[in-house]
Design a protein around this motif. Structure first.
Motif, PDB file in Angstrom:
ATOM      1  N   UNK A 155      19.981  16.598  35.116  1.00 39.44           N
ATOM      2  CA  UNK A 155      20.806  16.019  33.843  1.00 39.44           C
ATOM      3  C   UNK A 155      20.639  17.249  32.789  1.00 39.44           C
ATOM      4  N   UNK A 156      18.650  18.264  32.763  1.00 34.42           N
ATOM      5  CA  UNK A 156      18.968  18.629  31.824  1.00 34.42           C
ATOM      6  C   UNK A 156      20.388  20.414  31.699  1.00 34.42           C
ATOM      7  N   UNK A 157      20.232  20.634  33.514  1.00 40.75           N
ATOM      8  CA  UNK A 157      21.334  21.305  33.827  1.00 40.75           C
ATOM      9  C   UNK A 157      22.742  21.397  33.366  1.00 40.75           C
ATOM     10  N   UNK A 158      23.045  19.632  33.589  1.00 42.74           N
ATOM     11  CA  UNK A 158      24.672  19.697  33.972  1.00 42.74           C
ATOM     12  C   UNK A 158      24.903  19.235  31.888  1.00 42.74           C
ATOM     13  N   UNK A 159      23.603  19.346  31.109  1.00 43.00           N
ATOM     14  CA  UNK A 159      24.065  19.142  29.634  1.00 43.00           C
ATOM     15  C   UNK A 159      24.259  20.571  29.002  1.00 43.00           C
ATOM     16  N   UNK A 160      23.323  21.416  29.742  1.00 37.91           N
ATOM     17  CA  UNK A 160      23.580  22.760  29.304  1.00 37.91           C
ATOM     18  C   UNK A 160      23.899  23.326  29.874  1.00 37.91           C
ATOM     19  N   UNK A 161      24.938  23.382  30.546  1.00 32.27           N
ATOM     20  CA  UNK A 161      26.073  23.884  32.167  1.00 32.27           C
ATOM     21  C   UNK A 161      26.988  24.828  31.042  1.00 32.27           C
ATOM     22  N   UNK A 162      27.117  24.298  29.608  1.00 25.62           N
ATOM     23  CA  UNK A 162      28.246  25.273  28.766  1.00 25.62           C
ATOM     24  C   UNK A 162      27.513  25.918  27.931  1.00 25.62           C
ATOM     25  N   UNK A 163      25.987  26.739  28.555  1.00 23.16           N
ATOM     26  CA  UNK A 163      25.478  27.522  27.213  1.00 23.16           C
ATOM     27  C   UNK A 163      25.150  28.775  28.880  1.00 23.16           C
ATOM     28  N   UNK A 216      34.350  19.950  33.657  1.00 22.52           N
ATOM     29  CA  UNK A 216      34.812  21.209  32.587  1.00 22.52           C
ATOM     30  C   UNK A 216      33.829  21.789  32.537  1.00 22.52           C
ATOM     31  N   UNK A 217      33.357  23.476  32.358  1.00 22.02           N
ATOM     32  CA  UNK A 217      32.721  23.908  31.611  1.00 22.02           C
ATOM     33  C   UNK A 217      31.301  22.826  30.725  1.00 22.02           C
ATOM     34  N   UNK A 218      30.718  22.626  29.616  1.00 19.60           N
ATOM     35  CA  UNK A 218      29.963  22.678  29.393  1.00 19.60           C
ATOM     36  C   UNK A 218      30.347  21.366  28.219  1.00 19.60           C
ATOM     37  N   UNK A 219      29.381  20.169  27.801  1.00 24.40           N
ATOM     38  CA  UNK A 219      29.643  19.507  26.487  1.00 24.40           C
ATOM     39  C   UNK A 219      30.414  20.264  25.434  1.00 24.40           C
ATOM     40  N   UNK A 220      29.143  20.811  24.895  1.00 23.31           N
ATOM     41  CA  UNK A 220      30.018  21.585  23.326  1.00 23.31           C
ATOM     42  C   UNK A 220      32.011  21.626  23.692  1.00 23.31           C
ATOM     43  N   UNK A 221      32.319  22.342  25.151  1.00 22.21           N
ATOM     44  CA  UNK A 221      33.792  22.585  25.586  1.00 22.21           C
ATOM     45  C   UNK A 221      34.453  21.193  25.605  1.00 22.21           C
ATOM     46  N   UNK A 222      34.212  19.843  26.134  1.00 25.11           N
ATOM     47  CA  UNK A 222      33.897  18.956  26.508  1.00 25.11           C
ATOM     48  C   UNK A 222      34.532  17.603  25.206  1.00 25.11           C
ATOM     49  N   UNK A 223      33.769  18.307  24.403  1.00 21.66           N
ATOM     50  CA  UNK A 223      33.708  17.592  23.072  1.00 21.66           C
ATOM     51  C   UNK A 223      34.997  18.169  21.690  1.00 21.66           C
ATOM     52  N   UNK A 224      35.250  19.653  22.688  1.00 22.12           N
ATOM     53  CA  UNK A 224      36.603  19.910  22.195  1.00 22.12           C
ATOM     54  C   UNK A 224      37.673  19.113  21.987  1.00 22.12           C
ATOM     55  N   UNK A 225      37.973  19.813  23.852  1.00 21.18           N
ATOM     56  CA  UNK A 225      38.742  19.396  24.612  1.00 21.18           C
ATOM     57  C   UNK A 225      39.334  17.532  24.173  1.00 21.18           C
TER      58      UNK A 225
END
Lengths: 151, 263, 759
Positions: free
Chosen positions: A120-128, B95-104
């Motif tokens: 879950x942690x890896x998934x949540x932080x995948x965008x960093x 698709x990328x990360x939560x931050x991106x998905x919160x924008x798209x």
């Protein structure tokens, strides 16, 4: 266009261009923790919270967040420092350039997920993204932080 | 980075309609992730974020997704996780990360008809309609086959039926574009097989779907159907993969999806 | 008090992690001009005409410069000690552009929007030439990348301008043909490695202004402040006395910032306008117009006897230095220098080839600096040899690798001072579970395989890197450490203080460190070549020892006892015989009051005649999907000999980070050009550095050795850690599915095609 933004619980009366991104607005107001690392919405360095949820400030038009609560790491320094000390004990801030966006995402995750697994942690932080640490030390620090240990 | 000369923020869809009629070249702003990569000079921009289009609404028969709903909203939505084996949340979660998905936003993601889309194969596997301001409601498959006309996508409407769905994708790095993706659904006896990121846009493998639908389980094996899908659809080469590799992977992903649906 | 060996948190850690404004762009002032660069759309062209009139007329534009406005003196941007081995083949702006992205014009304006709009108004007419885009056909290509007559080399580096050869290199010992003929088995393979991007999170950026004396101050995200000062003096044709370079916190470097990529542009704007100026590269500019790892093509031949003793190694090939020769001769040399000494049972070796000019992104420094490429080709060949001989890959290495006190053909009689590499292999073997997993475990449609590789690097550049350090005892009894090394996030400032605090037996909070500012810091080449812990560390240790003596000499006068009987214990100097003490603070205070006193300080310089190699044994366990060819890295074990570990937490993170950067090179970081020479992998969307879910588990262990020439027995760790992932992963894939990948990166498609060809 004239609008009011609520940044770290203070109201800023601003005049922004319709194409201005929140990252630029924030930096221009002195929130220098906001960094741009990619220009293509995929590194996570510019992460801030909108109503408590992490978003990319480089991709969020400033006018769209009028009326919402914007939080930068400057607005949550005590909690950020708490985690930063744990991160530094692992040596996993390294160059520190990605750390503010990373820390904003970690704290948002802590607020949003209950007892997340490592996956879950890896998934949540995948965008960093981080180029220094190889992520392992960040994971150790997150686990320590979630256990509530203070260093 | 794009520039905007003037911006409109209507509060109702009828205002939107007036604006679209007044400014034929008006540009609707979605999540701006892809728009940001261009240096387009936009004379008149339209922001839909005040038009009550940022909600997912569940009715007796449908799930209606407003155009301004973010991919993150879809990922977290209880109804979409409960129905269709959670195929839609699963598809967007890559698709990328939560931050991106919160924008798209879903509206822009569908309207732009991206070839690499993770969402389109999943939506095509469902009974999905799009609602256009001027064009009205139409099945997603019809919308995709038409040339892009100047219109405003307002909602995605999915029929709540008890279908089984599998979404498969092949990526090298986790946050990369898919090399290929596929979705397979089974509603009563009817199968649908969709393959996307070929790298052309997701398409239904009509013949392979028919082959599977017309055969009772056990008479046609999943490998044969997957092979049929890979022969029926066209594949291309780009920096990520060659056409031949995509064609071979089509067989693998479709087979896996069929087997997951049957499991 | 013992600081060496402890996981002390970085002294700047919490501040940088919580977003404090400490980086280059944060330090700019209101009114700073924004500099933007017009870049060539052609891979190779001559500027026939350039019209900047419209741009200059634009309100808000303060400065527009073309090749007609800059000094015509060639220089190199490579950050190397003077005289630099890299050719002087650059002008600030050149009428010839040599790659897509090469600088054509400099624009400075009051804000970014104006600067970008002004770029659009510049009209350039180009005479377009046929570009040189292929490494293997660059030599004697009809197009000559550097036709100019004023190119200059400080050394005979084997540059042949008309042939597109930037440098030539040969190391040959013994009779290779004869030895290969005597070998029972000879294996051969050709390899290609890609131009990996450093991809540090902070892009290139510099901020310049004139100080009260009219001197040019350059605040820059750089690894090499002193080299930048010297480069700017030459490029701008002003005396070095007029330049001050300051390095603030920097957001990563990995070698990218060992080249003075961007400083000269705001610097010339500030000189022309008198105004502060900054340049902040976009990510795309950082990809297309800076520097990268040198791409290479090598052919390797390796011969051995039945029992697996390696008798002969030949590595021959080319490296692609792109449009400019920065780091070309040195990277090429390191490819052989840091690989071939490992196998010292050889009777003959040959390392030969050229760095060549092409019309592509220039090569530069990237962590590993050639050793990464060399390790990939040599270790892959050793693995191939082991397979051919039916010997376990770990066994063949234990038999052949150099040991402490031994020499090698490459070392010309010098002996290896420290190594625990054999222990590293044993430890790694057991950590990964080698004996149970080698070569493969079938699991239905998936199969797991293990593979391994070893590597060495250096610690500083022997006989060249020389660093100085000064430590002052301040009036309040605390210490100031002055160094010129450049902590780029590694924590070097912290570990240098750990060393000083150990010698002076004091608390770390009794120290401040100042680094780096060319007006203030003692000379240091900068942080590269794995030098800071070893070279600067030794200078700090020596300075601290000298200061310790000076403090005890003063204490001896107060305590009326011989200095050599006294002990320095934190805040006190103690005479164990009498039990009498005097505080360091009182000595410090007395030193700065009244006549006949002088502030206590010590200055030391260190350079080493050797570059002691650190070692790593790397082990990979992968899972290959037999239906798709997709490789999933499950586990990577790195066992490291960096001598004494000064700070375990920081050494561990350095290792984990380097391993993951190596994993990126192995599996994800694909460099793609189109036919016209446009770098298409120019963003994090198209050039995928590993994300956190891509790297499996990375586990690190240290097998300490004691390096006699290093501070507290330490060697380096920063670079060596990037070298093993590519060959170890490639070997694990081979052991899993029998497919030999010889061109990086591995992609699912390459593995899939390899499996198809096999069946």
């Amino acid at each position: 266009m004239k609008l009011e933004l609520l940044i770290n619980q203070k109201i800023y009366a601003l005049d922004v261009a319709p194409d201005e991104m929140l990252a630029d607005t924030l930096r221009s107001k002195g929130f220098l923790s906001i960094r741009k690392g990619c220009d293509t919405s995929c590194c996570g360095l510019c992460t801030v919270w909108i109503d408590g949820k992490p978003v990319l400030s480089c991709t969020m038009l400033s006018f769209r967040v009028a009326g919402k609560a914007i939080t930068t790491i400057e607005g949550i320094q005590p909690e950020a420092e708490k985690f930063a000390r744990i991160l530094a004990a692992e040596g996993s801030e390294q160059c520190g350039f990605c750390s503010p966006g990373f820390i904003m995402t970690v704290i948002a995750m802590k607020n949003e997920l209950k007892n997340p697994t490592e996956q879950d942690i890896q998934h949540y932080l995948a965008g960093n993204l981080c180029r220094c640490t190889g992520y392992m030390g960040q994971m150790r620090a997150i686990k320590t932080y979630l256990r509530g240990e203070v260093q | 980075m794009f520039t905007i000369e003037s911006l409109h923020q209507p509060q109702t869809l009828s205002e939107v309609k007036q604006l679209v009629e007044k400014y034929p070249d008006i540009t609707v702003l979605g999540g701006c992730g892809f728009l940001k990569l261009s240096s387009r000079k936009i004379p008149v921009a339209l922001d839909l974020s005040r038009c009550e289009l940022e909600k997912i609404h569940e009715t007796e028969q449908h799930i209606e997704i407003g155009a301004m709903v973010t991919l993150r909203d879809i990922e977290k939505n209880p109804a979409l996780n409960q129905w269709f084996d959670g195929a839609l949340p699963k598809a967007v979660s890559h698709i990328l990360g939560v931050q991106f998905r919160s924008c798209a936003t879903i509206g822009a993601s569908v309207y732009a008809k991206y070839g690499f889309s993770d969402i389109l194969p999943a939506l095509l596997a469902l009974d999905t309609q799009v609602e256009l301001l001027r064009g009205g409601r139409m099945p997603l498959v019809d919308f995709l086959s038409k040339p892009i006309t100047r219109d405003v996508l307002t909602r995605i409407v999915i029929t709540k039926d008890k279908r089984r769905v599998s979404y498969q994708n092949l990526r090298n790095a986790g946050a990369d574009f898919p090399l290929l993706n596929a979705a397979v659904s089974k509603h009563d006896a009817e199968w649908k097989i969709i393959v996307g990121a070929r790298p052309a846009r997701a398409e239904i493998a009509v013949q392979a779907s028919k082959l599977l639908t017309s055969s009772a389980y056990g008479t046609v094996d999943s490998g044969t159907v997957a092979m049929a899908a890979s022969m029926e659809l066209a594949f291309g080469s780009n920096n990520k993969a060659s056409a031949e590799y995509r064609q071979a992977m089509c067989q693998v992903l479709v087979k896996r999806a069929i087997e997951e649906v049957l499991a | 008090m013992k600081w060496v060996g402890r996981s002390v948190s970085k002294i700047d850690g919490v501040a940088i992690a919580t977003g404090k404004p400490l980086y280059t762009e944060d330090l700019t002032v209101p009114g700073t001009l924004v500099v933007k660069l017009l870049r060539s759309p052609h891979a190779f062209a001559r500027i026939k005409s350039i019209d900047v009139a419209a741009a200059k007329q634009m309100v808000g534009v303060e400065c527009v410069l073309t090749h007609q406005d800059v000094p015509q003196v060639r220089f190199t941007k490579a950050g190397q000690s003077f005289p630099e081995p890299s050719p002087y083949d650059r002008l600030i702006l050149d009428p010839i552009v040599r790659y897509v992205g090469d600088e054509v014009a400099i624009v400075a304006a009051v804000d970014e929007k104006t600067a970008l709009a002004a770029l659009d108004l510049i009209k350039v007419e180009y005479e377009v030439f046929e570009p040189v885009l292929d490494l293997s056909s660059a030599i004697d290509h009809p197009s000559v990348v550097h036709p100019e007559t004023d190119l200059h080399c400080n050394f005979p580096i084997g540059l042949e301008q008309q042939r597109n050869i930037a440098s030539s290199h040969t190391v040959e010992v013994g009779d290779l043909a004869a030895e290969l003929a005597l070998c029972d088995v000879v294996v051969e393979e050709t390899y290609k490695t890609q131009a990996q991007a450093q991809a540090m999170m902070e892009t290139f950026r510099s901020f310049t202004y004139l100080d009260q004396a009219g001197r040019l101050v350059v605040i820059s995200s750089t690894q090499i402040p002193f080299h930048v000062r010297r480069q700017l003096a030459r490029a701008l044709q002003i005396p070095a006395t007029r330049i001050r370079v300051i390095k603030p916190r920097i957001g990563g470097g990995f070698g990218a910032k060992q080249t003075g990529v961007c400083e000269v542009y705001p610097a010339i704007v500030t000189l022309k306008t008198g105004k502060p100026a900054k340049v902040v590269y976009e990510r795309k500019e950082t990809f297309i117009a800076s520097n990268s790892r040198h791409a290479t093509e090598f052919k390797v031949r390796m011969g051995a006897s039945h029992d697996g003793i390696i008798r002969a190694i030949e590595i021959v090939g080319l490296s692609d230095t792109g449009a400019y020769g920065e780091h070309a001769p040195t990277v090429f040399a390191v490819i052989g220098d840091k690989t071939m000494p490992l196998y010292n049972k050889t009777k003959a070796i040959r390392y030969q080839g050229h760095a060549v000019y092409t019309n592509k992104l220039p090569g530069g420094a990237l962590r590993g600096y050639g050793a990464t490429q060399g390790t990939f080709v040599q270790e892959s060949t050793v693995n191939k040899l082991a397979a051919e001989l039916g010997i376990d890959p770990t066994e063949i290495r234990l038999k052949n690798l150099i040991r402490e006190t031994e020499t090698s053909l490459y070392y010309k009689g010098k002996k290896l001072g420290s190594s625990s590499l054999h222990r590293c292999i044993e430890t790694g073997k057991s950590m990964i579970g080698w004996d149970a997993k080698f070569p493969r475990i079938e699991q239905g449609s998936k199969v797991r395989g293990v593979g391994m590789a070893v590597t060495m690097q250096g610690s500083g550049i022997a006989n060249i890197d020389t660093a100085s350090a000064e430590i002052r005892l301040n009036d309040d009894g605390f210490y100031t450490v002055l160094v010129g090394s450049t902590d780029m996030g590694t924590g070097s400032d912290t570990i240098l203080l750990q060393m000083a605090a150990d010698v002076l037996n004091a608390d770390m909070d009794q120290f401040i460190i100042n680094a780096a500012d060319t007006d203030v810091s003692p000379f240091d080449p900068g942080s590269y070549a794995s030098s800071t812990t070893y070279v600067t560390g030794m200078a700090v240790k020596k300075a601290a020892e000298e200061l310790r003596c000076k403090i005890l000499e003063q204490a001896a006068k107060v305590l009326q006892a011989p200095a050599d009987q006294l002990e320095l214990s934190g805040e006190q100097c103690v005479d164990p015989a009498s039990g009498k003490t005097v505080s360091v603070a009182s000595i410090a205070a007395a030193a700065v009051v009244g006549p006949d006193h002088r502030q206590l300080s010590a200055y030391a310089t260190f350079g080493s005649p050797v570059s002691p190699p650190p070692f790593v044994a790397g082990f990979a366990e992968v899972e290959v999907d037999k239906e798709t060819g997709k490789v999933t890295l499950l586990d990577f074990v790195a066992v490291v000999d960096c001598g004494t570990v000064i700070n375990p937490a920081l050494a561990r993170v350095q290792t984990e980070g380097g391993i993951v950067q190596g994993i990126g090179m192995a599996l994800f970081e694909d460099v793609q050009y189109d036919k016209k020479g446009n770098l298409q992998s120019n963003s994090f969307m198209t050039y995928k550095i590993p994300g956190r879910s891509d790297v499996g588990i990375v586990r690190v262990a240290f097998e300490e050795s004691y390096e006699p020439t290093g501070p507290f027995g330490a060697k380096s760790v920063g670079e060596v850690v990037i070298n093993t992932p590519a060959p170890a992963i490639v070997a694990a894939i081979y052991n899993a599915v029998g497919v030999q990948i010889s061109e990086l990166p591995v992609t699912p498609e390459k593995v899939f095609k390899g499996m198809q060809q096999k069946s």
